[in-house]
Write an enzyme that holds these catalytic residues in place. Structure first.
Site, PDB file in Angstrom:
ATOM      1  N   CYS A  98       1.828  -4.119  42.047  1.00  0.00           N
ATOM      2  CA  CYS A  98       1.768  -4.034  40.591  1.00  0.00           C
ATOM      3  C   CYS A  98       3.142  -3.685  40.037  1.00  0.00           C
ATOM      4  CB  CYS A  98       0.776  -2.980  40.153  1.00  0.00           C
ATOM      5  SG  CYS A  98      -0.868  -3.262  40.801  1.00  0.00           S
TER       6      CYS A  98
ATOM      7  N   CYS B  42       2.149   2.929  31.735  1.00  0.00           N
ATOM      8  CA  CYS B  42       3.073   3.776  32.507  1.00  0.00           C
ATOM      9  C   CYS B  42       2.699   5.244  32.299  1.00  0.00           C
ATOM     10  CB  CYS B  42       4.527   3.560  32.073  1.00  0.00           C
ATOM     11  SG  CYS B  42       4.981   1.856  31.828  1.00  0.00           S
TER      12      CYS B  42
HETATM   13  S1  FES Z   1       5.387   0.774  35.420  1.00  0.00           S
HETATM   14 FE1  FES Z   1       4.426  -1.011  34.724  1.00  0.00          FE
HETATM   15  S2  FES Z   1       5.457  -1.390  32.868  1.00  0.00           S
HETATM   16 FE2  FES Z   1       6.063   0.551  33.403  1.00  0.00          FE
END
Ligand code: FES
Ligand SMILES: Cc1ncc(COP(=O)(O)O)c(C=O)c1O
Lengths: 141, 406
Positions: free
Chosen positions: A37, A107
């Protein structure tokens, strides 16, 4: 993408970078996210067993600037809090503090999850009932 | 000379217009403004002369007859015209098309549309070197194959497909070959006859010409390629692409081709020297950094480097005074890991942190040295911050961990 001053500040001089001994009894470790991810956050807390307060916190983050800033901020915020107080930290507060745009909300969610995961790890290690801890958080809310 | 920031290192995305190109274009905005299709007055002839010269300049660069050059708005249009135009024109002959998974979207998407319309598309896959080989094409060709569309050089990693050989295979089997040469034209020798190309796309803005001007080479002899036009109208460009010509753009494109042809040998030597300096400077100081794709069969000015255990967007943030292109960032921010790098079989955590450096005519050695220093400092800092790197140092296999979904 334009970053807020606060994100830049945490990104450029991240607070509390580092690691603690994850096997120590008074340390709780939370690792959330996944490399595919594009984000992995590790947050650790050190708890003073006498007072039940978090006395130190460290993080390492593989992720975007906002993820680094969110975890850096999270370590600052948990220090000095009790476990229940730390569990009450919401990602929305992080969003607000760092002025994160909508695409970066997740985040902050990661940072909240990392705090919870570190606390649960500590509680499990020490035979504490974390369902109870969560319940108390809800009654307080 | 003092270093000027920010530094532009994204010449695969686009290039600045060369002042000599601009100078050639300027009269065509004002004094020589006419419609090049106005056959009955001097104004028209003047504009037509400019277009004629440009046709020759393009033809000279790619070894084509000027009459085989069809003006378009750029490579996206050229690819669409070539692929859809051939598919429709030859549909009674067959409905099978061959392309590759790591082509530019301007090839992938027309092919996907054709697939939806009932055409059969074979998607060739590269190995880790990023190259499509003639053997793969030969094995994929069938009775009903009407078109092979394989790019000359890849825009993300700069690798060069096995082109004269692919052309040979297509000729032997009597299948038309289109190549998206957007990144190759003007950078490396391109000759449509030597490489057995029937259709070739090129774009001005990648070669120091203006945006919005491009061409499609369409072979006229052996075989004579026919196309169903996408844009109908006044019958310009042998009926293949109607519309009043973008004379200024075309003049600029022609001039840009001429300059590339005259300066190619020298510029290739200079740029590959700088590119190698950049690569060595980075990889000698960062043991985990890897250069993606084939190390010699590639464009002289492009390198794509992965920085494992470091995330792409934070990397871009750390080197923000250097304009580069990043494969990707976190999926959740709707930025997907690069499909080109994934096609090479790169793991996600590596595809997530790849940077394409595109050097160009304006790049200096000083800029390269500054970039090396910035990149190395940034990666070292981010490795210190990286929980993945820490695990690797501890000897943990991060691919063996069961990561939570999110
Ligand atoms: S960690 Fe996925 S956009 Fe910031
Ligand atoms: C390989 C390739 N094909 C096609 C295009 C699209 O070209 P244009 O911008 O001229 O439409 C590009 C540019 O991004 C490219 O690199």
């Amino acid at each position: 993408m334009a970053y807020s001053e606060k994100v830049l500040s945490h990104y450029e001089t991240p607070r509390n970078v580092g690691s603690m001994d994850k096997d120590a009894k008074n340390v709780g470790t939370g690792i959330v996210g996944a490399p595919e991810c594009g984000d992995v956050m590790k947050l650790q807390i050190q708890v003073d067993e006498a007072t039940g307060k978090i006395i130190d916190a460290k993080f390492k983050t593989f992720g975007c600037g906002s993820a680094i800033a969110s975890s850096s901020l999270a370590t600052e915020w948990v220090k000095g809090r009790t476990l229940d107080e730390a569990l009450a930290i919401k990602n929305t507060q992080i969003v607000q503090e760092l002025s994160l745009p909508p695409v970066k909300i997740h985040c902050s969610v990661l940072a909240e999850d990392a705090i919870k995961s570190a606390i649960h790890d500590y509680q499990e290690k020490n035979g504490l009932d974390h369902d109870h801890a969560e319940a108390s958080e809800h009654t307080k809310a | 000379m003092a270093l000027k920031l920010p530094i532009y290192m994204d010449h695969n995305a686009t290039t600045p217009v060369d002042p000599r190109v601009l100078e050639a274009m300027l009269p065509y905005f004002t004094e020589k403004f006419a419609n090049s299709a106005s056959r009955n007055h001097e104004f028209g002839w003047e504009a037509e002369d400019g277009v004629k010269l440009a046709r020759k300049q393009v033809g000279d660069l790619i070894g084509a007859d000027p009459k085989e050059v069809i003006w378009t708005s750029g490579s996206t249009e050229s690819n669409n015209l070539a692929i859809k135009g051939v598919a429709d024109m030859y549909k009674d002959k067959g409905r099978h098309i061959i392309t590759a998974v790591h082509e530019h979207k301007a090839t992938l998407d027309p092919c996907k549309r054709l697939a939806k319309m009932g055409y059969d598309v074979t998607w060739l896959e590269p190995g880790p070197d990023g190259i499509i080989y003639a053997k793969q094409v030969a094995e994929a060709i069938r009775e009903d194959t009407i078109l092979v569309s394989i790019m000359w050089a890849n825009n993300e990693i700069g690798t060069i497909n096995e082109l004269p050989q692919i052309g040979k295979v297509c000729k032997e089997k009597g299948v038309l070959l289109h190549t998206d040469a957007t990144q190759a034209v003007g950078k490396i020798p391109v000759d449509v006859n030597e490489a057995g190309i029937d259709l070739l796309s090129g774009s001005a803005h990648k070669i120091y010409g203006p945006k919005g001007a491009g061409f499609l080479y369409v072979r006229r002899r052996k075989p004579r390629v026919r196309l169903t036009p996408i844009i109908d109208g006044g019958g310009h460009e042998r009926g293949m692409r109607s519309g009043t010509l973008n004379v200024t753009g075309i003049v600029g494109l022609g001039k840009a081709c001429e300059l590339c042809r005259l300066e190619m040998v020298e510029e290739t030597a200079r740029l590959s020297g700088l590119r190698d300096r950049l690569e060595k400077g980075i990889t000698s100081q960062l043991e985990h950094a890897v250069v993606n794709g084939h190390l010699t069969k590639r464009l002289p000015h492009t390198t794509n480097i992965s920085f494992p255990y470091v995330e792409g967007e934070s990397m871009m943030m750390a080197i923000k005074e250097i304009a580069v292109s990043s494969g990707s960032a976190c999926t959740s921010a709707s930025l997907e890991p690069s499909y080109v790098l994934k096609a090479l079989g790169l793991g996600d955590e590596i595809a997530h942190s790849s940077i394409r450096f595109g050097l160009g005519r304006i790049t200096t050695e000083q800029e390269v040295d500054y970039t090396i220093e910035k990149v190395v400092t940034a990666v070292k800092k981010l490795l210190d911050l990286s929980p993945l790197y820490e695990m690797v140092l501890e000897g943990i296999d991060i691919n063996a961990i069961e990561w939570g979904a999110h």
